[in-house]
Design a protein around this motif. Structure first.
Motif, PDB file in Angstrom:
ATOM      1  N   PRO A   3      33.998 -18.998   7.095  1.00 13.22           N
ATOM      2  CA  PRO A   3      35.193 -19.858   7.000  1.00 13.22           C
ATOM      3  C   PRO A   3      36.010 -19.916   8.300  1.00 13.22           C
ATOM      4  O   PRO A   3      36.493 -20.980   8.681  1.00 13.22           O
ATOM      5  CB  PRO A   3      36.008 -19.228   5.862  1.00 13.22           C
ATOM      6  N   ALA A   4      36.133 -18.801   8.981  1.00  7.69           N
ATOM      7  CA  ALA A   4      36.901 -18.779  10.228  1.00  7.69           C
ATOM      8  C   ALA A   4      36.177 -19.589  11.312  1.00  7.69           C
ATOM      9  O   ALA A   4      36.808 -20.328  12.066  1.00  7.69           O
ATOM     10  CB  ALA A   4      37.125 -17.349  10.698  1.00  7.69           C
ATOM     11  N   TYR A   5      34.855 -19.454  11.374  1.00  4.74           N
ATOM     12  CA  TYR A   5      34.074 -20.250  12.334  1.00  4.74           C
ATOM     13  C   TYR A   5      34.186 -21.736  12.002  1.00  4.74           C
ATOM     14  O   TYR A   5      34.353 -22.573  12.884  1.00  4.74           O
ATOM     15  CB  TYR A   5      32.603 -19.824  12.322  1.00  4.74           C
ATOM     16  N   ASP A   6      34.060 -22.051  10.698  1.00  2.00           N
ATOM     17  CA  ASP A   6      34.154 -23.449  10.264  1.00  2.00           C
ATOM     18  C   ASP A   6      35.512 -24.056  10.621  1.00  2.00           C
ATOM     19  O   ASP A   6      35.590 -25.211  11.033  1.00  2.00           O
ATOM     20  CB  ASP A   6      33.935 -23.566   8.747  1.00  2.00           C
ATOM     21  N   ALA A   7      36.566 -23.265  10.466  1.00  2.80           N
ATOM     22  CA  ALA A   7      37.911 -23.755  10.757  1.00  2.80           C
ATOM     23  C   ALA A   7      38.042 -24.175  12.216  1.00  2.80           C
ATOM     24  O   ALA A   7      38.831 -25.060  12.537  1.00  2.80           O
ATOM     25  CB  ALA A   7      38.950 -22.685  10.415  1.00  2.80           C
ATOM     26  N   ASN A   8      37.252 -23.552  13.066  1.00  2.00           N
ATOM     27  CA  ASN A   8      37.287 -23.868  14.495  1.00  2.00           C
ATOM     28  C   ASN A   8      36.105 -24.718  14.938  1.00  2.00           C
ATOM     29  O   ASN A   8      35.932 -24.977  16.137  1.00  2.00           O
ATOM     30  CB  ASN A   8      37.327 -22.576  15.307  1.00  2.00           C
TER      31      ASN A   8
ATOM     32  N   TRP B 151      30.638 -22.924  13.688  1.00  2.00           N
ATOM     33  CA  TRP B 151      29.529 -22.345  12.916  1.00  2.00           C
ATOM     34  C   TRP B 151      28.253 -23.146  13.179  1.00  2.00           C
ATOM     35  O   TRP B 151      28.181 -24.332  12.887  1.00  2.00           O
ATOM     36  CB  TRP B 151      29.834 -22.363  11.427  1.00  2.00           C
TER      37      TRP B 151
END
Length: 141
Positions: free
Chosen positions: A19-24, A27
């Motif tokens: 989720p943190a990678y996706d937010a930025n 991913w």
């Protein structure tokens, strides 16, 4: 904890962090799940001459480290040459002092000559010939 690997980035990931990678927007699309044993194996330094890479299935494996490019070999030779010259200069300084003061022993005079000869030979090395350089032997201390 669950782990994954991306062949595109050659990076291991903690799947819970997605989720943190996706937010930025970071991913990779090719992340594949891997086992705890694979994580442990490929998180570590590879065997001598190997680095982490991807197999034909996009999973981590050890691959041969490619030889350095000509430019990398030349750069490494330039650094090596500079370090060798610095060592020679460091060794020569006190021997030269003893010589100039007229207090150099026979052994110190021989060492001074050997280090000066070495420094001249190192200075003559063409770093552009890397990786095919035969470095002169370092004088014995």
């Amino acid at each position: 904890m669950s782990y994954g690997y991306s062949a595109a980035t050659n990076i291991l990931y903690v799947l819970d962090d997605k989720p943190a990678y996706d937010a930025n927007g970071n991913w990779p699309e090719d992340v594949k799940p891997i086992t705890d044993a694979e994580w442990t194996t490929y998180c570590a330094q590879g065997p001598e001459g190997k680095m982490r890479g991807a197999d034909s299935y996009g999973l981590p494996c050890w691959v041969d480290i490619p030889p350095p490019s000509k430019a990398q070999a030349v750069q490494a030779a330039k650094i090596d040459k500079s370090q060798r010259l610095a060592l020679a200069t460091k060794k020569i300084a006190p021997l030269q002092d003893a010589q100039e003061l007229g207090i150099a022993s026979t052994d110190e005079q021989a060492q001074l000559l050997a280090w000066k000869r070495y420094r001249v030979l190192i200075n003559r090395v063409d770093a552009e010939a890397a990786p095919d350089i035969e470095w002169p032997p370092v004088p014995e201390a």
